[in-house]
Design a protein around this motif. Sequence first.
Motif, PDB file in Angstrom:
ATOM      1  N   PHE A  96       0.726  -1.341  -0.113  1.00  0.00           N
ATOM      2  CA  PHE A  96       0.013  -0.059   0.089  1.00  0.00           C
ATOM      3  C   PHE A  96       0.754   1.288   0.075  1.00  0.00           C
ATOM      4  CE2 PHE A  96      -3.499   2.712   1.009  1.00  0.00           C
ATOM      5  CZ  PHE A  96      -4.458   1.957   0.422  1.00  0.00           C
TER       6      PHE A  96
ATOM      7  N   HIS B   4       4.035   3.651  -0.945  1.00  0.00           N
ATOM      8  CA  HIS B   4       5.227   4.019  -1.603  1.00  0.00           C
ATOM      9  C   HIS B   4       6.221   5.156  -1.080  1.00  0.00           C
ATOM     10  CE1 HIS B   4       1.553   6.056  -2.738  1.00  0.00           C
ATOM     11  NE2 HIS B   4       2.092   7.064  -2.765  1.00  0.00           N
ATOM     12  N   HIS B   5       5.668   5.584   0.060  1.00  0.00           N
ATOM     13  CA  HIS B   5       6.222   6.669   0.933  1.00  0.00           C
ATOM     14  C   HIS B   5       7.345   6.005   1.734  1.00  0.00           C
ATOM     15  CE1 HIS B   5       4.097   9.935  -0.644  1.00  0.00           C
ATOM     16  NE2 HIS B   5       2.943   9.207  -0.142  1.00  0.00           N
TER      17      HIS B   5
ATOM     18  N   ARG C 155      11.284   5.603   1.568  1.00  0.00           N
ATOM     19  CA  ARG C 155      11.736   6.998   1.854  1.00  0.00           C
ATOM     20  C   ARG C 155      12.032   7.410   3.287  1.00  0.00           C
ATOM     21  NH1 ARG C 155       8.629  11.427  -1.266  1.00  0.00           N
ATOM     22  NH2 ARG C 155       7.631  11.615   0.723  1.00  0.00           N
TER      23      ARG C 155
ATOM     24  N   GLU D 234      -3.495  -0.806   6.961  1.00  0.00           N
ATOM     25  CA  GLU D 234      -2.792   0.255   6.369  1.00  0.00           C
ATOM     26  C   GLU D 234      -3.651   1.133   5.679  1.00  0.00           C
ATOM     27  OE1 GLU D 234       0.414  -0.697   4.048  1.00  0.00           O
ATOM     28  OE2 GLU D 234       1.644   1.096   4.402  1.00  0.00           O
ATOM     29  N   ALA D 235      -4.684   0.817   4.975  1.00  0.00           N
ATOM     30  CA  ALA D 235      -5.490   1.762   4.279  1.00  0.00           C
ATOM     31  C   ALA D 235      -6.333   2.612   4.933  1.00  0.00           C
ATOM     32  CB  ALA D 235      -6.365   0.851   3.140  1.00  0.00           C
ATOM     33  N   VAL D 236      -6.620   2.055   6.080  1.00  0.00           N
ATOM     34  CA  VAL D 236      -7.359   2.734   7.209  1.00  0.00           C
ATOM     35  C   VAL D 236      -6.463   3.829   7.977  1.00  0.00           C
ATOM     36  CG1 VAL D 236      -8.306   2.545   9.604  1.00  0.00           C
ATOM     37  CG2 VAL D 236      -9.071   0.937   7.547  1.00  0.00           C
ATOM     38  N   GLY D 237      -5.255   3.728   7.901  1.00  0.00           N
ATOM     39  CA  GLY D 237      -4.049   4.288   8.335  1.00  0.00           C
ATOM     40  C   GLY D 237      -3.574   3.931   9.495  1.00  0.00           C
TER      41      GLY D 237
ATOM     42  N   SER E 226      -8.032   6.277  -3.420  1.00  0.00           N
ATOM     43  CA  SER E 226      -7.862   5.745  -2.114  1.00  0.00           C
ATOM     44  C   SER E 226      -6.334   6.339  -1.886  1.00  0.00           C
ATOM     45  CB  SER E 226      -7.827   4.377  -1.881  1.00  0.00           C
ATOM     46  OG  SER E 226      -7.240   3.636  -2.574  1.00  0.00           O
ATOM     47  N   ALA E 227      -5.734   7.079  -2.923  1.00  0.00           N
ATOM     48  CA  ALA E 227      -4.235   7.342  -2.784  1.00  0.00           C
ATOM     49  C   ALA E 227      -3.328   6.138  -2.543  1.00  0.00           C
ATOM     50  CB  ALA E 227      -4.053   8.291  -1.381  1.00  0.00           C
ATOM     51  N   ALA E 228      -3.810   4.832  -2.951  1.00  0.00           N
ATOM     52  CA  ALA E 228      -2.907   3.805  -2.949  1.00  0.00           C
ATOM     53  C   ALA E 228      -1.887   3.763  -4.068  1.00  0.00           C
ATOM     54  CB  ALA E 228      -3.656   2.660  -2.930  1.00  0.00           C
TER      55      ALA E 228
ATOM     56  N   ALA F  24      -0.111   6.497  -7.209  1.00  0.00           N
ATOM     57  CA  ALA F  24      -0.111   7.873  -7.465  1.00  0.00           C
ATOM     58  C   ALA F  24      -0.218   7.835  -9.048  1.00  0.00           C
ATOM     59  CB  ALA F  24       1.458   8.194  -7.101  1.00  0.00           C
TER      60      ALA F  24
ATOM     61  N   PRO G 228      -2.703  13.934  -1.946  1.00  0.00           N
ATOM     62  CA  PRO G 228      -2.389  13.363  -0.830  1.00  0.00           C
ATOM     63  C   PRO G 228      -0.969  12.799  -0.965  1.00  0.00           C
ATOM     64  CG  PRO G 228      -3.442  12.144  -2.463  1.00  0.00           C
ATOM     65  CD  PRO G 228      -3.542  13.521  -2.973  1.00  0.00           C
ATOM     66  N   HIS G 229      -0.299  12.876  -2.061  1.00  0.00           N
ATOM     67  CA  HIS G 229       1.025  12.120  -2.447  1.00  0.00           C
ATOM     68  C   HIS G 229       2.331  13.117  -1.731  1.00  0.00           C
ATOM     69  CE1 HIS G 229      -0.562   8.542  -3.994  1.00  0.00           C
ATOM     70  NE2 HIS G 229      -1.486   9.228  -4.680  1.00  0.00           N
TER      71      HIS G 229
ATOM     72  N   LEU H  19       1.986  13.913   1.325  1.00  0.00           N
ATOM     73  CA  LEU H  19       1.986  13.716   2.754  1.00  0.00           C
ATOM     74  C   LEU H  19       2.906  12.564   3.145  1.00  0.00           C
ATOM     75  CD1 LEU H  19      -1.839  14.153   3.416  1.00  0.00           C
ATOM     76  CD2 LEU H  19       0.115  15.623   4.005  1.00  0.00           C
ATOM     77  N   VAL H  20       3.682  12.514   4.316  1.00  0.00           N
ATOM     78  CA  VAL H  20       4.251  11.353   4.668  1.00  0.00           C
ATOM     79  C   VAL H  20       3.954  11.011   6.203  1.00  0.00           C
ATOM     80  CG1 VAL H  20       6.353  11.462   3.277  1.00  0.00           C
ATOM     81  CG2 VAL H  20       6.192  12.780   5.371  1.00  0.00           C
TER      82      VAL H  20
ATOM     83  N   LEU I 261       0.215  11.382   6.577  1.00  0.00           N
ATOM     84  CA  LEU I 261      -0.352  10.470   5.733  1.00  0.00           C
ATOM     85  C   LEU I 261      -1.547   9.273   6.419  1.00  0.00           C
ATOM     86  CD1 LEU I 261      -0.331   9.174   2.778  1.00  0.00           C
ATOM     87  CD2 LEU I 261       1.406   7.613   3.638  1.00  0.00           C
ATOM     88  N   ARG I 262      -1.113   8.915   7.404  1.00  0.00           N
ATOM     89  CA  ARG I 262      -2.040   8.020   7.958  1.00  0.00           C
ATOM     90  C   ARG I 262      -3.238   8.823   8.318  1.00  0.00           C
ATOM     91  NH1 ARG I 262      -0.224   6.005  12.933  1.00  0.00           N
ATOM     92  NH2 ARG I 262       1.874   6.992  13.177  1.00  0.00           N
TER      93      ARG I 262
ATOM     94  N   ARG J 272      -5.298   8.892   5.309  1.00  0.00           N
ATOM     95  CA  ARG J 272      -5.822   7.713   5.048  1.00  0.00           C
ATOM     96  C   ARG J 272      -6.905   7.381   6.073  1.00  0.00           C
ATOM     97  NH1 ARG J 272      -0.322   4.484   4.156  1.00  0.00           N
ATOM     98  NH2 ARG J 272      -0.097   4.904   1.899  1.00  0.00           N
ATOM     99  N   SER J 273      -7.006   7.663   7.329  1.00  0.00           N
ATOM    100  CA  SER J 273      -8.119   7.371   8.064  1.00  0.00           C
ATOM    101  C   SER J 273      -9.445   8.227   7.330  1.00  0.00           C
ATOM    102  CB  SER J 273      -7.945   7.974   9.408  1.00  0.00           C
ATOM    103  OG  SER J 273      -7.899   9.233   9.771  1.00  0.00           O
TER     104      SER J 273
ATOM    105  N   ILE K  28     -10.256   7.915   4.549  1.00  0.00           N
ATOM    106  CA  ILE K  28     -10.879   7.083   3.464  1.00  0.00           C
ATOM    107  C   ILE K  28     -11.312   5.657   3.703  1.00  0.00           C
ATOM    108  CG2 ILE K  28     -10.554   6.613   0.931  1.00  0.00           C
ATOM    109  CD1 ILE K  28      -8.717   8.726   0.621  1.00  0.00           C
TER     110      ILE K  28
ATOM    111  N   ILE L 199     -12.224   1.786   2.549  1.00  0.00           N
ATOM    112  CA  ILE L 199     -12.122   0.773   1.258  1.00  0.00           C
ATOM    113  C   ILE L 199     -12.789  -0.339   1.760  1.00  0.00           C
ATOM    114  CG2 ILE L 199     -10.620  -0.132  -0.249  1.00  0.00           C
ATOM    115  CD1 ILE L 199      -8.655   2.016   0.598  1.00  0.00           C
TER     116      ILE L 199
END
Lengths: 276, 272, 261
Positions: free
Chosen positions: B102, B104-105, B108, B182-185, C64-66, C68, C81-82, C84-85, C89-90, C93-94, C96, C98
């Motif tokens: 999920f 790609h950040h 880094r 992870e998608a939930v955050g 869902s920003a999964a 890019a 959204p891309h 954010l780190v 970022l979390r 995501r919270s 959205i 899915i």
Amino acid sequence: MMPPRPMPWRILVTILLITVVICWSWWQIDLAPSGLLTLDTWRALGDVAERFLTPSLKPEVLKLVGEATLTTFALATCGSLIAVVIALILTPFACESLSVRKSPVDRATRPAARVGWMLLHHGARLIANILRTTPYLVWALILMLVCGLGPAPAAISLGLHTGGVLTRLFAGVFDADNQTPALALHQTGAGRWGILLFAVLPQVRAQLVALSLYRWEINLREATVLGLLAAGGLGHELAMAFGQFKYQTMVTVLVAIIALVCLGEFLSGWLRRRWC
Amino acid sequence: MNPAWQIGERSTFRWILGAALLLVCGWSLYRCELWQVGSGTADLSLLSGFLSPVTEWTFVADTLIGLADTLAIAVMGTLMAVLFGIPMGILSSRAVMVAPRFAHHWRRASQGWIGLSWLARGIAILWRSVPEVVWAVILVRIIGLGPTAAVIAIGIAYAGMIAKVFAEQLESCDPSPAAALEAVGAGRLARLVWCQVPQVIPGMVDYIMYRCECAIRASAILGYVGGGGLGFQIEYSYGYGYYGEVTTQVVILIAFIASFELLVDYARRKFT
Amino acid sequence: MEKYRSGSSVCWNARRVIRLTNVSAGYAEGNILSHIELHVARGERVCLLGRSGAGKTTLLRLMSAALAPRTGILLLDNHDPHVLVGAALRRMRSTIAIIHQSHDLVDRASVAHNVLAGRLGRWSAWETLRTWIWPAADRLSEVHGVLQRVGLGDYLWHRCDRLSGGQQQRVAIARALYQQAQVILADEPVASLDPANAAEVIDLLIRTTHEDGRTLVASLHQPELARRWFTRLIGVRDGAISFDLPAAEVDDTRIAALFAP
């Protein structure tokens, strides 16, 4: 009405039991971690560490360690070969799918032969269990009395123990495999041995090879231990070096052990991928 | 390119590999001098000593105390292995440290974590490639004779193995629930505790029980190099030639290992 | 951006919650989607229709920003959204939720835990651990309320792998509801259910999102379900949008053309 949360009794009781067992163990062997913190321990550790930093690279030491590595390797391989032979002989009797109960072949057997097979089955299982549960140390002690020191008794004792383990693993594979081809062959009138050779073995061959390689990998480690007790090889050299306070030689032996075990892990993994 | 040629090459490769294996096996058999068994030094009269086990109650009681020591060493060793092995397994597992699907950040942001992961993997390899008995020989020199050395030896060697197996199980379990979290955050810790650990618990409990069984067997051998317990008693009796006592001790040890195995099997069937 | 960097709950305030401008995207080689123009307004109930492989899932992954975009601009709530780190970022995501066709629940955990997991993005490490061991009573009653809405009130402490497929899909919906996400993305939520169950689950999804005023984007195989329940249908074919119309204006010929080989 919100349903109340069921108390996880099983988990709580398990945790309690484990705690009790751990406390008892602590008390039983009187562990004193504070003893680790004394100055003497650290001095000894520093002493050992200091000497450990420099392995000995003298030609005679290297030659000795090289010889020992070969012996250990041969020991493990030999033990695994003996084990595979034992397991291949015992498994057809020890597994359930070919001998009793679950198997369709059993119903087609005459009552007298059936009793015979029952006896063979339980006999084979008993032998396998005895071989497996007896630590190879015990086998080595007995065999050393009979045929003296040397790699041969070590290889045999390793083979006996591993043979028991492999029989159990092989039997699991035989019983878990897909029974349809066996049934189909049985329909055509094949007997036990026909089914074994033409239906079961072709199906499980790859798994048997994989399990044998896996045990071989473990045996490389165990062979070191056996050598330590009597038989020669790396373990023997290690004990000798230790007894004579030759720390640098010992470090060379340790490096050889680590290299051998890593090589074994790599080789068996590679062969398993290639072969199975 | 040419399928027939490829198949031909593949089978040639297999033939070469098979021949090499056969050679290695033959050489091993030769090297172990198996033919010498049964010739020369064989002294079967010594074996008769094993046939009359000692059954005096006081001796059996002594043996049982030794067995209790052995069991306690095994339990504490396994406990130590779990305490060290589980965190190392978590650190060295790619599924936990590098979330593949999920994010790609992540790469880094987590160079430090990846370094830590490699460190854990290296320590685990080092710890498990030295057998527990060898660890015991070294530790006996450092902290003296006794069960502490045996416990730490088992703990170190088995921690490496538990770390490897735990990491493998974390990597081989279904990744989609973790990806959903992870998608939930959810962060790394939340995914681990809420999703990945519950998924691998049955497999890990099985493996730890198996390791505990191995530890009982091993602690019998560790006693032999100065770790105390039943192994020490066996060495003593064997060294003085009291083979009847050895028989009793070994029978008790085997019976205990076998019943432990049965108990674990029963518990597994009951609980899963 | 600031709002994702601090605070615990985030409310989207853009009128157009999802905006894709000239977006192309794909995985290893080649683009699966090319030159997509798509805006979704708050509170809309959008359905993506198309054959398998048309790019519906990729479109949802973009939203869902999964994933890019390769080119073009993707804005969620007027933010990219891309950039954010970490924690930001979390937190993003919270917002959205899915829902997949393979509901992605933790099998061995209870229904309550699976629903509670919906808010993992907003809890501190300590809260995460504490809730896993013993969830607070107010959280549990909230979870119970959500489960009652999806008709699973009595199943709070059942283990997820003992539920049927339809029930598991409801648990996944309950998690999305408990998450209080601004946008719910559902990727073929009923693909593994029988027709009766499928209609029920879609009804539930539509009803609950409508009641809470949330935005729903779902992808479906079944045009009749889509026409019955959704306000806006988008046809996706070969990585491009072939129509984007209110449900009432989509007739059988368009559907037939969309699904024609």
